[in-house]
Design a protein around this motif. Structure first.
Motif, PDB file in Angstrom:
ATOM      1  N   PHE A   1       7.221  11.976 -14.672  1.00 23.91           N
ATOM      2  CA  PHE A   1       5.936  12.733 -14.611  1.00 23.91           C
ATOM      3  C   PHE A   1       4.669  11.727 -14.377  1.00 23.91           C
ATOM      4  CE2 PHE A   1       9.756  14.834 -16.415  1.00 23.91           C
ATOM      5  CZ  PHE A   1       9.896  16.177 -15.867  1.00 23.91           C
ATOM      6  N   SER A   2       3.820  12.418 -14.197  1.00 23.64           N
ATOM      7  CA  SER A   2       2.276  11.785 -14.010  1.00 23.64           C
ATOM      8  C   SER A   2       1.545  11.690 -14.783  1.00 23.64           C
ATOM      9  CB  SER A   2       1.365  12.647 -13.020  1.00 23.64           C
ATOM     10  OG  SER A   2       1.159  13.719 -13.012  1.00 23.64           O
TER      11      SER A   2
ATOM     12  N   ALA B   1       0.273  -1.370  -0.052  1.00 20.65           N
ATOM     13  CA  ALA B   1      -0.219  -0.135  -0.182  1.00 20.65           C
ATOM     14  C   ALA B   1       1.003   0.857   0.063  1.00 20.65           C
ATOM     15  CB  ALA B   1      -1.045   0.439   0.883  1.00 20.65           C
ATOM     16  N   VAL B   2       1.819   1.225   0.853  1.00 18.80           N
ATOM     17  CA  VAL B   2       3.090   2.337   0.935  1.00 18.80           C
ATOM     18  C   VAL B   2       3.347   2.719  -0.809  1.00 18.80           C
ATOM     19  CG1 VAL B   2       3.526   2.265   3.200  1.00 18.80           C
ATOM     20  CG2 VAL B   2       4.947   1.002   1.192  1.00 18.80           C
ATOM     21  N   LEU B   3       3.333   1.693  -1.690  1.00 17.83           N
ATOM     22  CA  LEU B   3       3.796   2.335  -3.017  1.00 17.83           C
ATOM     23  C   LEU B   3       2.700   3.896  -4.005  1.00 17.83           C
ATOM     24  CD1 LEU B   3       5.269  -0.591  -4.517  1.00 17.83           C
ATOM     25  CD2 LEU B   3       6.281   0.765  -3.767  1.00 17.83           C
ATOM     26  N   GLY B   4       3.482   4.191  -4.511  1.00 17.19           N
ATOM     27  CA  GLY B   4       2.460   5.111  -5.004  1.00 17.19           C
ATOM     28  C   GLY B   4       1.357   4.394  -5.990  1.00 17.19           C
ATOM     29  N   LYS B   5       0.548   5.181  -6.740  1.00 20.28           N
ATOM     30  CA  LYS B   5      -0.821   4.487  -7.953  1.00 20.28           C
ATOM     31  C   LYS B   5       0.473   4.215  -9.348  1.00 20.28           C
ATOM     32  CE  LYS B   5      -3.933   5.126 -11.332  1.00 20.28           C
ATOM     33  NZ  LYS B   5      -5.119   5.983 -11.647  1.00 20.28           N
TER      34      LYS B   5
ATOM     35  N   LEU C   1       5.293  -8.854  -7.455  1.00 18.96           N
ATOM     36  CA  LEU C   1       5.266  -8.125  -8.803  1.00 18.96           C
ATOM     37  C   LEU C   1       4.563  -7.527  -7.487  1.00 18.96           C
ATOM     38  CD1 LEU C   1       6.045 -10.407 -11.155  1.00 18.96           C
ATOM     39  CD2 LEU C   1       4.309  -8.450 -12.338  1.00 18.96           C
ATOM     40  N   LEU C   2       4.927  -6.488  -7.096  1.00 18.94           N
ATOM     41  CA  LEU C   2       4.139  -5.581  -5.237  1.00 18.94           C
ATOM     42  C   LEU C   2       3.887  -4.660  -6.398  1.00 18.94           C
ATOM     43  CD1 LEU C   2       7.174  -7.000  -4.628  1.00 18.94           C
ATOM     44  CD2 LEU C   2       6.001  -6.352  -2.365  1.00 18.94           C
ATOM     45  N   ALA C   3       2.487  -3.914  -5.927  1.00 16.82           N
ATOM     46  CA  ALA C   3       1.768  -2.490  -6.360  1.00 16.82           C
ATOM     47  C   ALA C   3       0.775  -2.025  -5.029  1.00 16.82           C
ATOM     48  CB  ALA C   3       1.031  -2.471  -7.917  1.00 16.82           C
ATOM     49  N   SER C   4       0.866  -1.187  -5.431  1.00 13.20           N
ATOM     50  CA  SER C   4      -0.792  -0.736  -4.229  1.00 13.20           C
ATOM     51  C   SER C   4      -2.077  -0.477  -5.266  1.00 13.20           C
ATOM     52  CB  SER C   4      -0.910   0.759  -4.190  1.00 13.20           C
ATOM     53  OG  SER C   4      -0.547   1.717  -5.276  1.00 13.20           O
ATOM     54  N   GLY C   5      -2.305  -1.077  -6.462  1.00  9.96           N
ATOM     55  CA  GLY C   5      -3.236  -1.683  -6.726  1.00  9.96           C
ATOM     56  C   GLY C   5      -2.863  -1.861  -8.116  1.00  9.96           C
TER      57      GLY C   5
ATOM     58  N   GLN D   1      -4.752   1.484 -18.377  1.00  8.82           N
ATOM     59  CA  GLN D   1      -4.276   2.233 -17.590  1.00  8.82           C
ATOM     60  C   GLN D   1      -3.406   3.629 -18.678  1.00  8.82           C
ATOM     61  OE1 GLN D   1      -4.571   1.173 -14.810  1.00  8.82           O
ATOM     62  NE2 GLN D   1      -4.956  -0.398 -15.937  1.00  8.82           N
ATOM     63  N   ILE D   2      -4.359   3.893 -19.606  1.00  6.51           N
ATOM     64  CA  ILE D   2      -4.391   4.999 -20.249  1.00  6.51           C
ATOM     65  C   ILE D   2      -6.246   5.623 -20.003  1.00  6.51           C
ATOM     66  CG2 ILE D   2      -4.406   6.324 -22.525  1.00  6.51           C
ATOM     67  CD1 ILE D   2      -2.678   3.811 -23.178  1.00  6.51           C
ATOM     68  N   THR D   3      -5.615   7.225 -20.366  1.00  5.07           N
ATOM     69  CA  THR D   3      -6.439   8.441 -19.274  1.00  5.07           C
ATOM     70  C   THR D   3      -6.660   8.712 -21.050  1.00  5.07           C
ATOM     71  OG1 THR D   3      -6.685   8.093 -17.271  1.00  5.07           O
ATOM     72  CG2 THR D   3      -7.881  10.122 -18.326  1.00  5.07           C
ATOM     73  N   VAL D   4      -8.018   8.717 -21.699  1.00  3.75           N
ATOM     74  CA  VAL D   4      -7.774   9.458 -22.892  1.00  3.75           C
ATOM     75  C   VAL D   4      -9.465  11.106 -22.721  1.00  3.75           C
ATOM     76  CG1 VAL D   4      -9.247   9.452 -25.357  1.00  3.75           C
ATOM     77  CG2 VAL D   4      -8.723   7.006 -24.174  1.00  3.75           C
ATOM     78  N   VAL D   5      -8.252  11.818 -23.276  1.00  2.85           N
ATOM     79  CA  VAL D   5      -8.382  13.648 -22.478  1.00  2.85           C
ATOM     80  C   VAL D   5      -9.040  13.048 -24.505  1.00  2.85           C
ATOM     81  CG1 VAL D   5      -7.339  15.830 -22.201  1.00  2.85           C
ATOM     82  CG2 VAL D   5      -6.586  13.596 -20.828  1.00  2.85           C
ATOM     83  N   PRO D   6     -10.315  13.741 -24.320  1.00  2.00           N
ATOM     84  CA  PRO D   6     -10.487  14.735 -25.497  1.00  2.00           C
ATOM     85  C   PRO D   6     -10.035  15.854 -26.098  1.00  2.00           C
ATOM     86  CG  PRO D   6     -12.251  14.495 -24.101  1.00  2.00           C
ATOM     87  CD  PRO D   6     -10.971  14.158 -23.721  1.00  2.00           C
ATOM     88  N   GLU D   7     -10.160  16.786 -26.848  1.00  2.00           N
ATOM     89  CA  GLU D   7      -9.582  18.775 -27.560  1.00  2.00           C
ATOM     90  C   GLU D   7     -10.991  18.505 -28.219  1.00  2.00           C
ATOM     91  OE1 GLU D   7      -6.541  21.351 -28.570  1.00  2.00           O
ATOM     92  OE2 GLU D   7      -5.757  19.249 -29.000  1.00  2.00           O
ATOM     93  N   ILE D   8     -11.550  20.091 -28.015  1.00  2.00           N
ATOM     94  CA  ILE D   8     -12.709  20.066 -28.901  1.00  2.00           C
ATOM     95  C   ILE D   8     -12.136  21.230 -28.913  1.00  2.00           C
ATOM     96  CG2 ILE D   8     -14.857  20.345 -29.304  1.00  2.00           C
ATOM     97  CD1 ILE D   8     -14.643  17.568 -29.016  1.00  2.00           C
ATOM     98  N   GLU D   9     -11.864  21.659 -30.322  1.00  2.00           N
ATOM     99  CA  GLU D   9     -11.181  23.298 -29.955  1.00  2.00           C
ATOM    100  C   GLU D   9     -12.210  24.392 -30.201  1.00  2.00           C
ATOM    101  OE1 GLU D   9      -8.558  24.423 -30.686  1.00  2.00           O
ATOM    102  OE2 GLU D   9      -7.106  23.051 -31.969  1.00  2.00           O
ATOM    103  N   MET D  10     -11.605  25.481 -28.890  1.00  2.00           N
ATOM    104  CA  MET D  10     -12.545  26.570 -28.998  1.00  2.00           C
ATOM    105  C   MET D  10     -12.241  27.690 -28.526  1.00  2.00           C
ATOM    106  SD  MET D  10     -15.377  25.779 -25.749  1.00  2.00           S
ATOM    107  CE  MET D  10     -15.773  24.115 -26.334  1.00  2.00           C
ATOM    108  N   PRO D  11     -11.986  28.456 -29.387  1.00  2.00           N
ATOM    109  CA  PRO D  11     -13.221  29.708 -30.304  1.00  2.00           C
ATOM    110  C   PRO D  11     -12.662  29.459 -31.197  1.00  2.00           C
ATOM    111  CG  PRO D  11     -12.206  31.670 -28.745  1.00  2.00           C
ATOM    112  CD  PRO D  11     -11.595  30.241 -28.338  1.00  2.00           C
ATOM    113  N   GLY D  12     -11.400  29.089 -31.226  1.00  2.00           N
ATOM    114  CA  GLY D  12     -11.003  29.206 -33.355  1.00  2.00           C
ATOM    115  C   GLY D  12     -10.600  28.108 -33.658  1.00  2.00           C
TER     116      GLY D  12
END
Length: 525
Positions: free
Chosen positions: A134-135, A74-78, A92-96, A235-246
């Motif tokens: 880096f996160s 549990a002491v290990l970061g995500k 293999l040790l991990a917190s999750g 373990q990949i987060t999808v970040v959408p890009e919706i352009e505005m105002p140009g």
């Protein structure tokens, strides 16, 4: 994370782990090996089991005389993990799940390549304690310019996962195409998802040549959900890009009332920066953008929503009586102030929904472009502090000001991270040596730089082969930039590991730039 490495340890792992030490004894991985997991690690353990079976090393079900053991620490970061290999077991040790998943990616690479496996596989005794520098470790794909389809995207997600990259930045909207279904506004894809032709030719932006062929494509909401789930399993987060105002031409072509000029236009067939911008003074337009964001947020669970905000040409705002009246009403003196004011309202809307806005660094009100009049870019408006500022252009002073003003920064300086740039402009070694923390940035602001992205803009990469050639092998360099501490980085070792790692790309049908070529280009510069 300690950067100590004991002994001459050659682990052939990308990105390179941050702490390695040799242990006595080796582990024989064979059919007498079992896998021990708990309820939380059962899924990732099954993935490893299937991988080894397909590799020709079938394991026993459950506990055996010698085992691969998934253990919670549990002491290990995500995103941190440990691997301990000795004669009797592999732990293999991990917190999750995320940590175990990354541990598996490392363990897969520790298995020797091109060896006879009928008698089992020998794993060298060692201890690895690892976690990212880096996160935010992102790869961006632009699909507005050229639509790929979900299978092509899944291939890229697979490669990201192997390299422990954790953010898929998905550029779905731009002038040349709208690629995501919005049910309330079906014309966005019916009209905005198709252009009649596409600019091509060696002169690129100056080329008069057109394909004369329609280019179409968009993702249904069901396809979006499928890809988001597929990414989450890796373990990949999808970040959408919706352009505005140009970068709004495809949307305005679909619904002309969205535009500042209210004129009917076509989806552009050429590339570059266009004048068409949203009429941000019109409550109906603001309602449209909120409606779009509502459907986007329903599809993408990411905390961060990227709204672009780059390369907004102010001409139409300056020429519009209604926008000038709106600016006077709100006490806004310049178009840059109007942009920041608009952006802050979008940020507040996202905040009200439990999300966080991200945008290219023009959202700060900065003048980054020769085509902007200096007088138009003066701004006393302050960007909302919750914003994530995505730097792609500018100097150290701009980054320092943003960090010292308490903004989180993702540093994707175009001259160092744009995968669409030729190898002569960003050779492999230059990519590897990129540091998202700008040289000279005061140490007290280093933690405000949360990571980097490498961007693949696709104007000039219509085919899969062209796309892959630009991305690979440089994506591996950026993966190590994001993961491995400066003390543990070594370009010579990276090249050696990459030569071996790239065999997997060849096996999986990835068309990558020859690594000797990437090196020779680097040496010639």
């Amino acid at each position: 994370m300690s950067g100590i490495c004991f002994g001459q340890v050659n682990v052939n792992v990308l990105p390179h782990p941050n702490h390695i030490e040799l242990l006595r004894g080796n582990f024989l991985l064979d059919e007498k090996t079992g896998i021990v997991s708990n309820e939380e690690s059962e899924g990732v353990a099954a993935e490893l089991h299937f991988y080894l079976r397909d590799l020709g090393v079938p394991l026993q079900e459950g506990k055996a005389d010698k085992n691969i053991v998934f253990e919670k620490k549990a002491v290990l970061g995500k995103e941190e993990y440990e691997i301990n290999i000795d004669k009797k077991e592999v732990r293999l040790l991990a917190s999750g799940v995320t940590g175990w998943f990354y541990g598996i990616q490392t363990l897969k690479q520790l298995i020797p390549k091109d060896t006879e496996r009928s008698q089992g596989v020998v794993l060298s005794g060692m201890r690895i304690v690892d976690g990212p520098r880096f996160s935010w470790r992102a790869f961006m794909l632009d699909e507005s310019r050229h639509f790929r389809g979900k299978e092509g995207v899944k291939v890229l997600l697979d490669e990201m996962a192997r390299l422990k990259m954790n953010v898929f930045h998905w550029h779905l909207v731009d002038d040349q195409g709208w690629r995501v279904e919005i049910k309330k506004y079906p014309l966005l894809t019916q009209i905005g998802g198709t252009r009649s032709s596409t600019q091509v030719g060696p002169e690129k932006y100056d080329s008069p040549i057109q394909t004369g062929e329609r280019h179409s494509g968009f993702y249904t909401q069901e396809e979006i959900k499928e890809i988001v789930q597929y990414a989450a399993e890796k373990q990949i987060t999808v970040v959408p890009e919706i352009e505005m105002p140009g970068h709004a031409s495809a949307a305005i072509a679909s619904y002309p009332w969205l535009g500042a000029s209210k004129e009917k236009i076509d989806v552009p067939t050429t590339f570059g920066v266009f004048y068409n911008v949203y009429d941000v003074s019109d409550p109906k337009v603001i309602g449209f953008l909120q409606d779009v964001l509502d459907e986007i947020m329903a599809l993408f669970p990411s905390e961060v929503i990227h709204i672009g905000g780059d390369e907004v040409k102010y001409d139409q705002w300056k020429e519009s009586p209604s926008i000038q009246a709106y600016m006077a009403e709100k006490g806004l003196s310049t178009p840059a102030e109007l942009q920041v004011y608009f952006t802050n309202n979008i940020s507040a809307y996202l905040q009200s929904k439990g999300r966080r806005m991200m945008g290219w660094n023009e959202i700060l009100g900065l003048n980054l472009h020769h085509y902007q009049d200096e007088s138009d870019t003066q701004s006393d408006q302050e960007l909302a502090k919750e914003s994530v500022v995505h730097f792609w252009k500018g100097d150290l002073a701009m980054a320092t000001e943003a960090a010292s003003s308490d903004y989180d920064i993702v540093n994707s300086l175009h001259s160092n991270t744009y995968l669409n740039y030729a190898y002569r402009n960003i050779p492999l070694q230059m990519a590897y040596e990129y540091n998202p923390v700008p040289e000279g940035l005061d140490a007290r602001y280093h933690e405000k730089v949360i990571g980097l992205g490498c961007q693949m803009w696709t104007e000039w990469a219509p085919s899969k082969g062209q796309l892959h050639y630009q991305i690979f092998p440089r994506i591996a360099a950026y993966a190590e930039v994001g993961w491995t501490t400066l003390k543990q980085k070594d370009y010579t070792r990276f090249l050696s590991n990459l030569e071996l790692y790239s065999k997997g790309w060849a096996e999986r049908g990835i068309y990558f730039a020859p690594i000797p070529l990437a090196q020779s280009i680097e040496k010639s510069n």
